[in-house]
Scaffold this motif. Structure first.
Motif, mmCIF file in Angstrom:
data_model
loop_
_atom_site.group_PDB
_atom_site.id
_atom_site.type_symbol
_atom_site.label_atom_id
_atom_site.label_comp_id
_atom_site.label_asym_id
_atom_site.label_seq_id
_atom_site.Cartn_x
_atom_site.Cartn_y
_atom_site.Cartn_z
ATOM 1 N N GLY A 22 0.709 -1.240 0.045
ATOM 2 C CA GLY A 22 -0.112 -0.016 -0.103
ATOM 3 C C GLY A 22 0.879 1.217 0.061
ATOM 4 N N GLY A 23 1.885 1.012 0.084
ATOM 5 C CA GLY A 23 2.964 2.292 0.326
ATOM 6 C C GLY A 23 3.321 2.716 -1.355
ATOM 7 N N TYR A 24 4.084 3.786 -1.411
ATOM 8 C CA TYR A 24 4.581 4.243 -2.655
ATOM 9 C C TYR A 24 5.599 3.579 -3.295
ATOM 10 C CZ TYR A 24 1.959 8.622 -2.190
ATOM 11 O OH TYR A 24 0.702 9.399 -1.953
ATOM 12 N N ARG A 49 4.529 3.323 -7.296
ATOM 13 C CA ARG A 49 2.997 3.588 -7.332
ATOM 14 C C ARG A 49 2.842 4.718 -8.254
ATOM 15 N NH1 ARG A 49 -0.999 4.289 -2.208
ATOM 16 N NH2 ARG A 49 0.024 6.398 -2.332
ATOM 17 N N ALA A 50 2.027 4.270 -9.140
ATOM 18 C CA ALA A 50 1.428 5.590 -10.294
ATOM 19 C C ALA A 50 0.028 5.400 -10.325
ATOM 20 C CB ALA A 50 2.421 5.620 -11.482
ATOM 21 N N TYR A 51 -0.351 6.158 -11.195
ATOM 22 C CA TYR A 51 -2.013 6.357 -11.432
ATOM 23 C C TYR A 51 -2.374 6.285 -12.863
ATOM 24 C CZ TYR A 51 -1.717 8.292 -6.603
ATOM 25 O OH TYR A 51 -1.501 8.424 -5.386
ATOM 26 N N ASP A 52 -3.197 5.455 -13.079
ATOM 27 C CA ASP A 52 -3.688 5.470 -14.638
ATOM 28 C C ASP A 52 -4.615 6.316 -15.097
ATOM 29 O OD1 ASP A 52 -6.205 4.811 -13.434
ATOM 30 O OD2 ASP A 52 -6.165 2.587 -13.930
ATOM 31 N N ASP A 53 -5.183 6.372 -16.295
ATOM 32 C CA ASP A 53 -5.921 7.445 -16.999
ATOM 33 C C ASP A 53 -7.266 7.642 -15.956
ATOM 34 O OD1 ASP A 53 -3.975 7.703 -18.724
ATOM 35 O OD2 ASP A 53 -5.095 6.547 -20.216
ATOM 36 N N GLU A 54 -7.703 6.531 -15.216
ATOM 37 C CA GLU A 54 -8.708 6.809 -14.534
ATOM 38 C C GLU A 54 -8.621 7.040 -12.899
ATOM 39 O OE1 GLU A 54 -11.141 3.290 -14.875
ATOM 40 O OE2 GLU A 54 -11.494 3.649 -17.187
ATOM 41 N N GLY A 55 -7.266 7.503 -12.581
ATOM 42 C CA GLY A 55 -6.791 7.569 -11.227
ATOM 43 C C GLY A 55 -6.869 6.512 -10.237
ATOM 44 N N GLU A 56 -6.803 5.330 -10.958
ATOM 45 C CA GLU A 56 -6.521 4.039 -10.054
ATOM 46 C C GLU A 56 -4.983 3.846 -9.739
ATOM 47 O OE1 GLU A 56 -9.033 2.378 -8.422
ATOM 48 O OE2 GLU A 56 -10.537 3.795 -9.350
#
Length: 209
Positions: A22-24, A49-56
């Protein structure tokens, strides 16, 4: 080599463990089977950790990590997971290790030092009302202690009395009276201190005053 090229060489892969979940930047343990090999490998790698186009949340592997055959991994893990059983007091293993492995670090430390208290009380036949640091000071008083090793110079008897009472008061008492935030490493280090003390208590001989 691109990601599609790497994936084309993999027969299957599965995540078998994760640290800092759950960490970065979690560390993932992944079992990997390549098409060109009959052996499975363990990949230990930091992910970002990053985010996809939907913010997930999505996690991308980094170059920080290493991989080796699972057979070799199993040999190393077996060697080092057995090691604590060779030097931690068996009573503390029984009382604390299950709590430690389930993440109940504060309770694991509390139970380890409780072993010290109950062992001393039993060895000197103390009343149930005799507890904590007072009980320890009574048992290891450098001049009249029932469990004191009088073969030691007085300075060392005094030092040990301060050491065992201080460790008990510093590590156990806070866990008894308030919430203490500690991690696995801190808890294990404290448990090892309790184990060392419990072994010394086992060796101590009762003296009649």
């Amino acid at each position: 080599m691109s990601k599609p090229e790497i994936e084309a060489k993999i027969e299957y892969q599965e995540i078998i463990g994760e640290a800092n979940k759950g960490g970065y930047q979690p560390i993932r343990f992944t079992r990997v089977k390549y098409k060109a090999s009959n052996k499975t490998h363990i990949d230990i790698r930091r992910f970002q950790r990053a985010y996809d186009d939907e913010g997930e949340d999505v996690f991308h592997p980094t170059k920080i990590g290493f991989r080796f055959p699972e057979k070799e991994f199993a040999r190393v893990i077996k060697e080092y997971t057995l090691m604590p059983n060779t030097y931690v007091h068996p009573l503390i293993i029984k009382k604390s290790f299950k709590l430690l492995s389930s993440g109940e670090f504060e309770s694991a430390v509390l139970q380890a030092f409780k072993c010290i208290e109950t062992k001393i009380r039993k060895k000197i036949n103390a009343d149930p009302e005799e507890i904590g640091v007072k009980l320890i000071r009574q048992a290891f008083n450098p001049d009249i202690g029932t469990l004191t090793d009088y073969n030691l110079p007085k300075s060392e008897r005094e030092a040990f009395a301060h050491y065992i009472a201080g460790a008990f008061g510093f590590y156990k008492n806070p866990c008894s009276h308030r919430d203490v935030e500690i991690n696995f490493i801190s808890a294990f280090e404290r448990i090892v201190v309790a184990s060392d003390l419990l072994k010394l208590i086992d060796k101590s001989e009762r003296k009649e005053n």
